[in-house]
Design a protein around this motif. Structure first.
Motif, short mmCIF file in Angstrom:
data_model
loop_
_atom_site.label_atom_id
_atom_site.label_comp_id
_atom_site.label_asym_id
_atom_site.label_seq_id
_atom_site.Cartn_x
_atom_site.Cartn_y
_atom_site.Cartn_z
N VAL A 19 0.85 -1.19 0.00
CA VAL A 19 0.00 0.00 0.00
C VAL A 19 0.88 1.24 0.00
O VAL A 19 1.74 1.40 0.87
CB VAL A 19 -0.93 0.02 1.23
CG1 VAL A 19 -1.78 1.29 1.22
CG2 VAL A 19 -1.82 -1.22 1.25
N ASP A 20 0.68 2.10 -0.98
CA ASP A 20 1.46 3.34 -1.09
C ASP A 20 0.53 4.53 -0.95
O ASP A 20 -0.25 4.83 -1.85
CB ASP A 20 2.20 3.39 -2.43
CG ASP A 20 2.99 4.68 -2.60
OD1 ASP A 20 3.11 5.43 -1.62
OD2 ASP A 20 3.50 4.93 -3.71
N SER A 21 0.60 5.19 0.20
CA SER A 21 -0.21 6.39 0.43
C SER A 21 0.66 7.64 0.51
O SER A 21 0.23 8.67 1.02
CB SER A 21 -1.00 6.23 1.74
OG SER A 21 -1.83 5.10 1.70
N THR A 22 1.88 7.54 0.02
CA THR A 22 2.83 8.64 0.15
C THR A 22 2.90 9.54 -1.08
O THR A 22 3.37 10.67 -0.99
CB THR A 22 4.25 8.10 0.41
OG1 THR A 22 4.70 7.37 -0.74
CG2 THR A 22 4.26 7.18 1.63
N ASP A 90 -9.72 -2.03 6.82
CA ASP A 90 -9.93 -0.84 5.99
C ASP A 90 -8.84 0.19 6.31
O ASP A 90 -8.97 0.99 7.24
CB ASP A 90 -11.31 -0.25 6.25
CG ASP A 90 -11.67 0.85 5.25
OD1 ASP A 90 -10.77 1.31 4.52
OD2 ASP A 90 -12.85 1.25 5.22
N ILE A 91 -7.77 0.16 5.54
CA ILE A 91 -6.65 1.05 5.80
C ILE A 91 -7.02 2.51 5.55
O ILE A 91 -6.62 3.41 6.30
CB ILE A 91 -5.44 0.65 4.93
CG1 ILE A 91 -4.95 -0.75 5.32
CG2 ILE A 91 -4.30 1.66 5.08
CD1 ILE A 91 -3.79 -1.25 4.49
N ASP A 92 -7.83 2.76 4.52
CA ASP A 92 -8.22 4.14 4.22
C ASP A 92 -9.00 4.76 5.38
O ASP A 92 -8.81 5.94 5.71
CB ASP A 92 -9.07 4.18 2.95
CG ASP A 92 -8.26 3.85 1.71
OD1 ASP A 92 -7.03 4.11 1.73
OD2 ASP A 92 -8.83 3.33 0.73
N ALA A 93 -9.85 3.96 6.02
CA ALA A 93 -10.61 4.48 7.16
C ALA A 93 -9.69 4.82 8.33
O ALA A 93 -9.93 5.78 9.06
CB ALA A 93 -11.65 3.45 7.60
N LEU A 95 -6.47 5.76 8.01
CA LEU A 95 -5.70 6.95 7.64
C LEU A 95 -6.55 8.22 7.71
O LEU A 95 -6.02 9.31 7.96
CB LEU A 95 -5.13 6.78 6.23
CG LEU A 95 -4.09 5.67 6.05
CD1 LEU A 95 -3.67 5.56 4.59
CD2 LEU A 95 -2.88 5.92 6.93
N GLN A 96 -7.85 8.08 7.50
CA GLN A 96 -8.76 9.22 7.56
C GLN A 96 -9.57 9.19 8.85
O GLN A 96 -10.74 9.58 8.88
CB GLN A 96 -9.69 9.21 6.35
CG GLN A 96 -8.94 9.29 5.02
CD GLN A 96 -9.84 9.07 3.82
OE1 GLN A 96 -11.06 8.99 3.95
NE2 GLN A 96 -9.24 8.97 2.63
N CYS A 97 -8.95 8.76 9.91
CA CYS A 97 -9.62 8.56 11.20
C CYS A 97 -10.32 9.84 11.66
O CYS A 97 -9.74 10.93 11.65
CB CYS A 97 -8.60 8.11 12.24
SG CYS A 97 -9.31 7.82 13.87
N PRO A 102 -4.94 7.80 13.93
CA PRO A 102 -5.16 6.55 13.19
C PRO A 102 -5.12 5.30 14.06
O PRO A 102 -5.89 4.35 13.82
CB PRO A 102 -4.01 6.54 12.17
CG PRO A 102 -3.70 7.99 11.96
CD PRO A 102 -3.91 8.64 13.30
#
Length: 324
Positions: A19-22, A90-93, A95-97, A102
């Motif tokens: 997963v690349d969120s950078t 759910d990684i997106d959830a 990261l957008q805590c 997070p």
């Protein structure tokens, strides 16, 4: 969390998903950035050394405590990371805590949305932060006290409270500094991130300097303590120096792309500024009066004090045993 999580990731999903969120769009760079979390965890090794003057058998006890702490951190830390990876779906959830933390949302997912369990884990996490701060405060206050004792900084900090036997001036100094730095969080998260990264960079540079000096100038004259690495000392020192420079390079990388005023990593700038200030301080006068650590008692006196302390502890233990 493994018990309460309603859904669990597969082994393939945990170890085979990238997963690349950078925004780097570069697997190699993202992999290096993935080391930031363990890098931030494994620092502060010198805290035990700063407390060595307050321990018995100081030639080996601090070193043993470092080894034990590292081993425990690796085992427990790896287990914790594995649990998070297997229970967070759910990684997106995360990261957008909605709590802006997070890890709290990771706890929420891992416990199946249980408020009580999430609250318990969050409080436990807060206590971990408090204990870490206490450890850092203990080490930093002793280091500053030692610097004052050896003449590197004003003697004002070379003071121990007569009743508590603690260097309270240095303790309160770092408490004040910590509170001031904490206030930056209300103004800019970028500043807090820079301070955090810079502290780790500074520690690694501080670890590397004496190791390099030993390898270059004192390889044959360095006096080993009771606890040492023996023949493995030199190769481990060399590996550690390369590792520390590698760590510094990673910590100087931008964590998010593209780079702008909010994502720029200011740590290299801070490192350069501090280096310039220290250099000016050294050539402006410190080189004239600071000659390094000073011996304040002889080896025989230290051994006698340690013997007296052992006798005192044995006496107290005996009295407690009798009273029990």
């Amino acid at each position: 969390m493994l018990v309460m999580s309603p859904t669990k990731a597969t082994v393939q999903g945990t170890f085979g998903t990238f997963v690349d969120s950078t925004g780097w769009d570069n697997p190699t760079a993202v992999t290096q950035l993935g080391l930031l979390m363990p890098i931030w965890v494994f620092w502060g090794y010198d805290a035990s050394a700063h407390l060595s003057e307050e321990t018995l058998d100081s030639s080996s006890t601090p070193a043993r405590s470092i080894v034990i702490a590292l081993a425990a951190s690796q085992i427990l830390g790896y287990a914790f990371v594995l649990i998070l990876n297997f229970t967070v779906s759910d990684i997106d959830a995360v990261l957008q805590c909605r709590f802006n933390q997070p890890l709290v949302c990771a706890f929420e997912q891992g416990t199946g949305g249980s408020k009580s369990a999430t609250m318990f884990l969050t409080i436990w996490m807060i206590f971990q932060f408090i204990w870490n701060i206490q450890t850092a405060l203990n080490g930093a206050s002793r280091a500053l006290y030692a610097w004052a004792r050896d003449g590197a900084i004003p003697k004002f900090f070379h003071w121990v409270h007569p009743e508590t036997k603690q260097p309270l001036r240095t303790v309160w100094f770092f408490t004040f500094v910590g509170c001031v730095l904490l206030l930056a969080n209300f103004g800019s998260s970028v500043a807090v991130s820079a301070f955090s990264a810079f502290s780790t960079i500074g520690m690694n540079v501080a670890y590397a300097i004496p190791t390099i000096c030993k390898l270059i100038w004192a390889r044959d004259t360095f006096k080993q303590s009771a606890f040492n690495l023996g023949r493995l000392s030199i190769p481990i020192n060399i590996i550690s120096v390369f590792w520390m420079f590698y760590v510094v390079a990673i910590l100087c990388m931008p964590q998010v792309m593209p780079v702008n005023g909010q994502t720029l990593n200011y740590s290299p700038i801070m490192l350069g500024g501090v280096t310039i200030l220290i250099t000016i301080y050294w050539f402006a006068g410190a080189r004239k009066w600071f000659t390094g650590p000073k011996m304040h008692i002889t080896l025989e006196e230290a051994q006698e004090l340690e013997k007296l302390k052992l006798d005192e502890d044995a006496k107290k233990a005996s009295e407690l045993g009798v009273s029990a």
